[in-house]
Design a protein around this motif. Structure first.
Motif, PDB file in Angstrom:
ATOM      1  N   PHE A 143       0.825  -1.208   0.000  1.00 46.65           N
ATOM      2  CA  PHE A 143       0.000   0.000   0.000  1.00 46.65           C
ATOM      3  C   PHE A 143       0.858   1.256   0.000  1.00 46.65           C
ATOM      4  CE2 PHE A 143      -3.335  -2.802   1.739  1.00 46.65           C
ATOM      5  CZ  PHE A 143      -4.297  -2.515   0.791  1.00 46.65           C
TER       6      PHE A 143
ATOM      7  N   ARG B 276       2.824   4.790  17.862  1.00 42.98           N
ATOM      8  CA  ARG B 276       3.689   3.694  17.417  1.00 42.98           C
ATOM      9  C   ARG B 276       3.090   2.927  16.243  1.00 42.98           C
ATOM     10  NH1 ARG B 276       5.030   5.887  21.760  1.00 42.98           N
ATOM     11  NH2 ARG B 276       5.991   4.841  23.558  1.00 42.98           N
TER      12      ARG B 276
ATOM     13  N   PRO C 290       4.079   3.168  12.570  1.00 43.38           N
ATOM     14  CA  PRO C 290       4.819   3.788  11.468  1.00 43.38           C
ATOM     15  C   PRO C 290       4.182   3.551  10.104  1.00 43.38           C
ATOM     16  CG  PRO C 290       5.973   1.868  12.313  1.00 43.38           C
ATOM     17  CD  PRO C 290       4.870   2.147  13.271  1.00 43.38           C
TER      18      PRO C 290
ATOM     19  N   LEU D   2       1.055   3.239   9.409  1.00 47.10           N
ATOM     20  CA  LEU D   2      -0.095   4.107   9.262  1.00 47.10           C
ATOM     21  C   LEU D   2       0.335   5.531   9.004  1.00 47.10           C
ATOM     22  CD1 LEU D   2      -2.599   2.905  11.954  1.00 47.10           C
ATOM     23  CD2 LEU D   2      -2.283   2.206   9.612  1.00 47.10           C
TER      24      LEU D   2
ATOM     25  N   THR E 199      -4.215 -10.332  19.891  1.00 51.35           N
ATOM     26  CA  THR E 199      -3.016  -9.865  19.215  1.00 51.35           C
ATOM     27  C   THR E 199      -1.838 -10.809  19.374  1.00 51.35           C
ATOM     28  OG1 THR E 199      -3.805  -7.749  19.904  1.00 51.35           O
ATOM     29  CG2 THR E 199      -1.665  -7.797  18.868  1.00 51.35           C
TER      30      THR E 199
ATOM     31  N   ILE F 181       4.479  -6.900  11.743  1.00 44.58           N
ATOM     32  CA  ILE F 181       3.237  -7.629  12.029  1.00 44.58           C
ATOM     33  C   ILE F 181       2.085  -7.103  11.184  1.00 44.58           C
ATOM     34  CG2 ILE F 181       1.661  -8.346  13.835  1.00 44.58           C
ATOM     35  CD1 ILE F 181       3.829  -7.839  15.846  1.00 44.58           C
ATOM     36  N   VAL F 182       2.034  -5.744  11.034  1.00 46.31           N
ATOM     37  CA  VAL F 182       0.924  -5.159  10.278  1.00 46.31           C
ATOM     38  C   VAL F 182       0.939  -5.690   8.846  1.00 46.31           C
ATOM     39  CG1 VAL F 182      -0.029  -3.012   9.418  1.00 46.31           C
ATOM     40  CG2 VAL F 182       0.912  -3.120  11.703  1.00 46.31           C
TER      41      VAL F 182
ATOM     42  N   ILE G 158      -0.202  -9.244   8.693  1.00 44.95           N
ATOM     43  CA  ILE G 158      -1.665  -9.377   8.757  1.00 44.95           C
ATOM     44  C   ILE G 158      -2.265  -9.076   7.396  1.00 44.95           C
ATOM     45  CG2 ILE G 158      -3.759  -8.401   9.760  1.00 44.95           C
ATOM     46  CD1 ILE G 158      -2.223  -7.934  12.319  1.00 44.95           C
ATOM     47  N   LEU G 159      -1.750  -8.029   6.766  1.00 41.86           N
ATOM     48  CA  LEU G 159      -2.356  -7.603   5.502  1.00 41.86           C
ATOM     49  C   LEU G 159      -2.176  -8.618   4.390  1.00 41.86           C
ATOM     50  CD1 LEU G 159      -1.552  -3.824   5.268  1.00 41.86           C
ATOM     51  CD2 LEU G 159      -3.753  -4.893   5.582  1.00 41.86           C
TER      52      LEU G 159
ATOM     53  N   GLU H  84     -10.075  -5.822  -1.003  1.00 35.59           N
ATOM     54  CA  GLU H  84      -9.936  -4.378  -0.904  1.00 35.59           C
ATOM     55  C   GLU H  84      -9.344  -3.794  -2.173  1.00 35.59           C
ATOM     56  OE1 GLU H  84      -7.121  -2.868   1.818  1.00 35.59           O
ATOM     57  OE2 GLU H  84      -7.642  -0.858   1.151  1.00 35.59           O
TER      58      GLU H  84
ATOM     59  N   ASN I 126     -10.912   6.421  12.183  1.00 40.41           N
ATOM     60  CA  ASN I 126      -9.589   5.800  12.252  1.00 40.41           C
ATOM     61  C   ASN I 126      -8.967   6.011  13.624  1.00 40.41           C
ATOM     62  OD1 ASN I 126      -9.773   4.922   9.704  1.00 40.41           O
ATOM     63  ND2 ASN I 126      -8.487   6.503   8.782  1.00 40.41           N
ATOM     64  N   LEU I 127      -9.085   7.243  14.123  1.00 42.28           N
ATOM     65  CA  LEU I 127      -8.526   7.521  15.442  1.00 42.28           C
ATOM     66  C   LEU I 127      -9.231   6.678  16.507  1.00 42.28           C
ATOM     67  CD1 LEU I 127      -8.006  11.384  15.393  1.00 42.28           C
ATOM     68  CD2 LEU I 127      -6.285   9.608  15.341  1.00 42.28           C
TER      69      LEU I 127
ATOM     70  N   ILE J 124      -7.882   3.110  16.468  1.00 43.70           N
ATOM     71  CA  ILE J 124      -6.547   2.909  17.080  1.00 43.70           C
ATOM     72  C   ILE J 124      -6.616   3.124  18.576  1.00 43.70           C
ATOM     73  CG2 ILE J 124      -5.565   5.232  16.839  1.00 43.70           C
ATOM     74  CD1 ILE J 124      -3.041   3.699  15.826  1.00 43.70           C
TER      75      ILE J 124
ATOM     76  N   ALA K  13       6.568  -0.033  18.352  1.00 44.70           N
ATOM     77  CA  ALA K  13       5.880  -0.266  17.081  1.00 44.70           C
ATOM     78  C   ALA K  13       5.857  -1.760  16.776  1.00 44.70           C
ATOM     79  CB  ALA K  13       6.612   0.479  15.973  1.00 44.70           C
ATOM     80  N   PRO K  14       4.821  -2.256  16.119  1.00 43.94           N
ATOM     81  CA  PRO K  14       4.692  -3.705  15.903  1.00 43.94           C
ATOM     82  C   PRO K  14       5.667  -4.233  14.867  1.00 43.94           C
ATOM     83  CG  PRO K  14       2.875  -2.550  14.902  1.00 43.94           C
ATOM     84  CD  PRO K  14       3.668  -1.524  15.615  1.00 43.94           C
TER      85      PRO K  14
ATOM     86  N   ALA L 199       2.728  -2.536  20.323  1.00 47.16           N
ATOM     87  CA  ALA L 199       1.399  -1.945  20.199  1.00 47.16           C
ATOM     88  C   ALA L 199       0.508  -2.917  19.424  1.00 47.16           C
ATOM     89  CB  ALA L 199       1.482  -0.609  19.481  1.00 47.16           C
ATOM     90  N   ASP L 200      -0.789  -2.793  19.704  1.00 49.46           N
ATOM     91  CA  ASP L 200      -1.720  -3.734  19.087  1.00 49.46           C
ATOM     92  C   ASP L 200      -1.699  -3.575  17.559  1.00 49.46           C
ATOM     93  OD1 ASP L 200      -3.716  -5.456  18.526  1.00 49.46           O
ATOM     94  OD2 ASP L 200      -5.026  -4.765  20.137  1.00 49.46           O
ATOM     95  N   ALA L 201      -1.402  -4.664  16.859  1.00 47.63           N
ATOM     96  CA  ALA L 201      -1.219  -4.565  15.407  1.00 47.63           C
ATOM     97  C   ALA L 201      -2.527  -4.662  14.648  1.00 47.63           C
ATOM     98  CB  ALA L 201      -0.271  -5.663  14.930  1.00 47.63           C
ATOM     99  N   ILE L 202      -3.545  -5.270  15.265  1.00 48.24           N
ATOM    100  CA  ILE L 202      -4.783  -5.498  14.493  1.00 48.24           C
ATOM    101  C   ILE L 202      -5.470  -4.188  14.116  1.00 48.24           C
ATOM    102  CG2 ILE L 202      -7.012  -6.640  14.507  1.00 48.24           C
ATOM    103  CD1 ILE L 202      -5.786  -8.664  16.393  1.00 48.24           C
TER     104      ILE L 202
ATOM    105  N   GLN M 142      -4.142  -1.441  13.657  1.00 47.45           N
ATOM    106  CA  GLN M 142      -3.312  -0.780  12.643  1.00 47.45           C
ATOM    107  C   GLN M 142      -3.555  -1.369  11.269  1.00 47.45           C
ATOM    108  OE1 GLN M 142       0.746  -0.246  13.642  1.00 47.45           O
ATOM    109  NE2 GLN M 142       0.323   0.324  15.767  1.00 47.45           N
ATOM    110  N   ALA M 143      -3.667  -2.702  11.221  1.00 40.85           N
ATOM    111  CA  ALA M 143      -3.927  -3.323   9.921  1.00 40.85           C
ATOM    112  C   ALA M 143      -5.295  -2.892   9.402  1.00 40.85           C
ATOM    113  CB  ALA M 143      -3.871  -4.837  10.045  1.00 40.85           C
TER     114      ALA M 143
ATOM    115  N   ILE N 101      -6.848  -0.098  10.081  1.00 42.96           N
ATOM    116  CA  ILE N 101      -6.840   1.309   9.674  1.00 42.96           C
ATOM    117  C   ILE N 101      -6.119   1.472   8.346  1.00 42.96           C
ATOM    118  CG2 ILE N 101      -6.058   3.609  10.309  1.00 42.96           C
ATOM    119  CD1 ILE N 101      -6.400   2.736  13.207  1.00 42.96           C
ATOM    120  N   LEU N 102      -5.068   0.682   8.149  1.00 39.62           N
ATOM    121  CA  LEU N 102      -4.314   0.830   6.903  1.00 39.62           C
ATOM    122  C   LEU N 102      -5.232   0.604   5.703  1.00 39.62           C
ATOM    123  CD1 LEU N 102      -1.521   1.373   5.877  1.00 39.62           C
ATOM    124  CD2 LEU N 102      -1.097  -1.058   5.804  1.00 39.62           C
ATOM    125  N   THR N 103      -6.045  -0.452   5.771  1.00 35.40           N
ATOM    126  CA  THR N 103      -6.988  -0.667   4.675  1.00 35.40           C
ATOM    127  C   THR N 103      -8.015   0.452   4.642  1.00 35.40           C
ATOM    128  OG1 THR N 103      -8.199  -2.121   6.124  1.00 35.40           O
ATOM    129  CG2 THR N 103      -6.744  -3.147   4.553  1.00 35.40           C
TER     130      THR N 103
END
Lengths: 140, 801, 112
Positions: A38, B672, B674, B676, B742, B757-758, B761-762, B773, C40-41, C44, C54-55, C65-68, C70-71, C73-75
């Protein structure tokens, strides 16, 4: 777009290269560091859009002969294709694998099928973002 | 093997368009289609000997094996009788249609697809053992008959007739679905046969009567019983082969089938008896009386069909009394009534089928169906006349035709029921024979009108638009076969009785053991009350027919306002108006109103459920510390958002929105995230560019945007939305119901070979989401492209004009 | 911090809703964008804030930090971009075709 902006053009010449390189770095690094399909795709499309803005649609189109609508479709197809690979090996759809290989130049490298999937994501993002911007700027 | 034949109509329907496209020039498509019912008929005939010997066959086709849902079929006497009628009359109708439907002018592929669909659906109805499968096919018959009735869809009357049939039968279908579901709940099985085996559970259950009422609603609407019968005359807008098929042998008999099928379960209850027999006999009278008034031959036959269906229904109701009395001497007469119902069902298919085809021939050759224009056709169409005479006299109940036999049995049954002395029959039971007798007189009279006003009297060619001659042999052959059957059955009724009707009877009344002697049909019983009734019918009927000139006009002037149709039309337009005014009341076309509904609903549902479930429980103990920088960012965001709200210049608003987005990115840095933060930065850049580009290309758009006029409702709703979200988030924070998942994803290096990790997951754990998506993304891109380019194309066209 | 963020989200959603309820197309697009940011905020925030690094497993930290969220929000960010683009172009086209961006004038006829 017919602005005659020398500063913008000169900066773009340099900046575009940097952004493109950085976006490839972001994309390749995504597996272990911040980045990924992305982000890499978005930053690459921002570089392309910058080129369009400063040099005009027609000139850039002459040099980058890519149909971005098709690029987005190809990206989606690549992503689905990697999913099908899992099905062929009897795993659930979209199962990703990875392994470590000794390659001549890179040394011990991790190769993951997720990278191919991510390539699809990146292509889809580039195709879509550039396509949207181009569609709007072409309309007059 | 069995399923190949049952699904043959549905499967072959797929082939019809190809046959039509490539072969219709040489051969009428109907000849290919004819093979389907013919082979089904031949296949089913093979069952007759073994089924007559008392065997039944069960076939199972697994459909969803993991859920144990199977299509179970059961071949017994009843389903075999219907299967033979469907395929046999189906074959004749197709032969007839080959000559009726012009090869060159009609859309034959549509016609035969619908017809095959309908045939398959009917076969499915009668052979299903699973109630829900039966219901599915039942609705398919409604849908395919809708298509058949509206076949000449360019006519308004066709469409209206089809719509009426669909509305009424599907309404009943929904009732029947409810009834079936209640039965499934009661018996805890889908199988009709298992239900019959567990009778006690169902009969002692509280839902017994509601389920019965719902199922009868379905059966009565389908079988055009009073007062639902109004769809049937309008359905006559269909091509005549369709009317002949649907209304003599199949569709309207589906309701009869269900009533017969359910008799072992519901029979013996007084509600069942009164509804089935009572509605049946009222329908008989209503149908015959209304048929008298008709001048259109097809409408006359339609109402006569309604009345004959009432007769069969009434006989089935009388037959259900046998269940009440149980096996033994006293129930025999009622068992015979059920037998008579089946017999008349078969007879009706033969004579009504031939009569419909005769009307089709008349329509085809003379261009008229109105008896006021026809007359004297006996001379020009002798064969047609003979067939009409046989069919008509059989319907009137005269010997030597099969209608006579079943009508005698009907009279016997209503006489018996008046003496039964149960269910309050003692006092008003005498009404049954009286109504039956009066209705039979009317039936006799309209049969006479049908035959002699059309074929007798003076031939008046000047009233007709075409030169009339006898129909081609192909159109005559099907009604002729049926007419021959009408006579054959009169002389050899017991062949039919023994091989087809008796096994069917044992499916309706499985506990009864009637002796073959009881079920022997014979034309002569001596000078008993039934024969006297028939003679009375003939005498009075003839008198009425001779004097018809004096009273028929009065009948035809029956006020429209009192007909059921009138009330149906009024009710339909009334509900349309009501729903239109209701919809127009809230569908204002204003986006703001719709959004207000949505937001208000959101707020009300969430806040009230939080209140009801005691969700307001806040927990601030785990909150992270707040730094000065955070407060600065929060204030900055509020200011940026406020600027968007109050900006008078759109560039300012867009830049403020961009600033807001960058501040979100900074929050992601603090929190934390990055990936995003990077994404947010780039996306914000690109979308700000997008906004600006949009306005760059819109020079005409006024630079400033109007300040938003203050609206109190908007303010209240906005604040309510904000508060709801805040409260919801706070109470969500106060309730930690389960551990976060998590920790699983923190194994990403081991599982996916990824340290991010992010990203893992993706692309790996939730790859499916990402794939969909990017598909959405690509579609959105195409959408933008099309929106921009289609518009410019439209403008070019405009300029060219 | 969580409470502060939730209050911020509430304010942003109020402002976004007010913008969406206005009758100018551009305002509606802007409002939708603001609501997107605030959601989004919110997501998170729901994962807990300022806990762990950071994950990225390469960080060798005690906790992440919780990664789920973040994933998710990224989408959401990327989809948000696509939706904004479509809505923007739609409103742009509506303006060009009908000559107005006032929703009250775009409501169509009675009994349509």
């Amino acid at each position: 777009m017919k602005t005659n902006d020398v500063i913008l053009k000169s900066v773009t010449r340099v900046a575009a290269v940097i952004i493109l390189t950085f976006s490839i770095y972001l994309f390749m690094n995504g597996h272990h560091h911040p980045g990924g399909g992305f982000i890499g795709g978005l930053s690459m499309s921002s570089a392309i859009v910058l080129l369009y803005l400063s040099f005009g649609v027609d000139k850039v189109r002459e040099n980058i002969r890519v149909d971005f609508k098709k690029l987005a479709a190809i990206g989606v197809l690549i992503a689905i294709g990697t999913g099908m690979a899992g099905v062929i090996f009897g795993k659930p759809f979209l199962t990703q694998t990875f392994g470590y290989y000794d390659l001549p130049i890179f040394g011990n490298t991790e190769l993951a099928s997720a990278l191919i999937f991510d390539t699809g994501v990146a292509l889809a993002v580039i195709g879509t973002a550039v396509n949207i911007i181009l569609s709007i700027s072409e309309d007059r | 093997m069995f399923y190949t034949y049952i699904f043959l109509p549905l499967i072959s329907a797929i082939l019809v368009p190809f046959l039509y496209k490539y072969f219709n020039r040489f051969v009428h498509t109907g000849w290919f289609v004819l093979l389907v019912p013919l082979s089904i008929f031949i296949y089913l005939v093979q069952y007759i000997p073994s089924v007559a010997a008392g065997d039944t066959y069960k076939y199972t086709l697994s459909w969803i094996p993991s859920l144990n849902v199977n299509i179970v079929s059961f071949v017994d006497g009843l389903s075999l009788l219907f299967g033979l009628l469907i395929s046999g009359v189906g074959s004749l109708v197709i032969v007839y249609s080959i000559f009726y439907m012009s090869k060159a002018r009609e859309a034959l592929h549509n016609f035969y697809i619908y017809l095959l669909m309908f045939m398959g659906a009917m076969l499915g109805v009668v052979f299903s053992d699973n109630l829900l499968v039966l219901y599915g096919f039942w609705e398919l018959t409604s849908v395919s008959s809708f298509l058949l009735i509206s076949y000449w869809y360019e006519r308004k009357s066709s469409r209206q007739g089809a719509l009426k049939a669909l509305l009424i039968t599907v309404l009943g279908g929904f009732g029947m679905l409810a009834g079936f579901i209640m039965m499934i709940m009661m018996a805890d099985t889908y199988s009709i046969r298992e239900m019959i085996a567990n009778l006690d559970v169902i009969q002692s259950h509280g839902l017994f009567i509601p389920a019965m009422l719902c199922i009868l609603l379905g059966a009565f609407t389908k079988s055009a019983q009073f007062p639902f019968g109004i769809w049937l005359p309008d359905a006559m807008e269909a091509p005549t082969p369709v009317s002949s098929y649907l209304h003599s042998a199949t569709m309207v008999k589906a309701g009869i089938y269900v009533v017969a099928r359910m008799t072992p379960i519901f029979g013996g209850s007084s509600v069942w008896f009164w509804l089935v027999a009572g509605i049946g006999i009222i329908t008989l009278l209503y149908g015959s009386l209304t048929a008298l008034r008709q001048t259109d031959l097809k409408a006359m036959l339609a109402y006569s069909t309604i009345s004959q269906l009432g007769l069969i229904m009434c006989l089935l109701g009388v037959g259900s009394l046998a269940v009440y009395f149980g096996p033994g001497e006293s129930s025999t007469i009622f068992t015979v009534a059920a037998f008579a119902a089946l017999f008349h069902l078969f007879n009706h298919s033969t004579f009504k089928g031939s009569l419909f085809m005769v009307v089709g021939i008349l329509d085809h050759e003379t261009g008229r169906r109105d008896i006021r224009y026809l007359g004297g056709l006996m001379q020009v169409m002798p064969i047609t006349f003979t067939i009409a005479l046989i069919g008509g006299l059989s319907m009137a109940g005269l010997p030597p035709f099969n209608g006579f036999l079943s009508k005698e049995m009907f009279f016997a049954a209503v006489n018996d029921v008046s003496k039964a002395g149960i269910f309050g029959l003692g006092s008003i039971g005498i009404l049954f024979p009286i109504i039956a007798w009066v209705a039979s007189i009317f039936t006799f009279v309209y049969c006479m009108i049908f035959i002699f006003k059309t074929f007798g009297g003076q031939y008046r060619p000047e009233k007709l638009t075409r030169k009339v001659h006898e129909a081609p042999w192909g159109m005559l052959i099907s009604p002729a076969i049926l007419a021959v059957l009408v006579i054959l059955i009169f002389f050899f009724p017991n062949v039919l009785g023994k091989y087809i009707l008796t096994p069917a009877l044992s499916a309706i009344l499985p506990t009864m053991t009637p002796s073959p002697y009881d079920l022997k049909i014979s034309p002569w019983h001596g000078l008993n009350i039934e024969l006297i009734m028939t003679i009375g019918v003939i005498v009075i009927g003839l008198l009425l027919f001779k004097s018809s000139k004096r009273w028929i006009q009065a009948m035809r002037n029956y006020p429209q306002g009192l007909t059921l149709n009138h009330w149906y039309n009024k009710g339909l337009s009334g509900t349309e108006r009501l729903s239109a005014s209701l919809t127009n009341g809230y569908m204002t076309g204003s986006l703001r109103h719709y959004l207000i509904y949505t937001f208000a609903f959101f707020v009300i549902v969430l806040v009230s459920s939080l209140l009801l479930l005691y969700g307001f429980q806040f927990d601030f103990s785990n909150d992270a510390a707040i730094s000065i920088f955070d407060i600065g960012l929060v204030l900055g965001m509020v200011i940026a958002a406020g600027t968007v709200l109050f900006a008078g210049n759109r560039i300012v608003a867009i830049v403020a929105l961009g600033a807001l987005g960058y501040m979100v990115a900074m929050f992601f840095v603090i929190f934390r995230a990055p990936d995003l933060a990077l994404t947010q930065m780039v996306v914000e850049t690109v979308s700000t560019l997008l906004f600006l580009l949009c306005f760059y290309h819109l020079p005409k758009l006024k630079k400033g945007i109007e300040r938003i006029p203050f609206k109190l409702t908007n303010l209240i709703i906005s604040i309510a939305m904000g508060l709801t979200v805040t409260l919801l988030a706070l109470s969500a924070n106060g309730h930690k119901l389960f551990e976060p998942i998590t920790s699983f994803f923190e194994n990403s290096y081991k599982l996916a070979g990824a340290k991010n990790i992010v990203n893992a997951i993706l692309v790996d754990f939730r790859g499916f989401d990402t794939m969909l998506e990017i598909s959405v993304l690509a579609v959105a891109g195409l959408g933008v492209y099309i929106l921009v380019h289609q518009r410019s194309k439209g403008r070019e066209q405009h300029e060219n004009e | 911090m969580e409470t502060l963020m939730v209050i911020l989200v509430g304010i942003l959603i109020s402002i976004g809703t007010y913008l969406i309820l206005s009758k100018q197309l551009l305002r509606i697009v802007l409002g939708a964008s603001i609501v997107g940011h605030s959601v989004n905020l919110l997501i998170i925030t729901s994962g807990g804030l300022k806990r762990g690094s950071a994950p990225l497993l390469g960080e060798k930290a005690a906790g992440f930090a919780d990664a789920i969220p973040q994933a998710l929000i990224l989408t959401a960010i990327v989809i948000n971009f696509a939706v904004t683009a479509v809505v923007l172009v739609l409103s742009y086209r509506a303006y060009k075709s009908f000559g107005t961006d006032d929703m009250e004038q775009l409501r169509g006829n009675e009994n349509e």
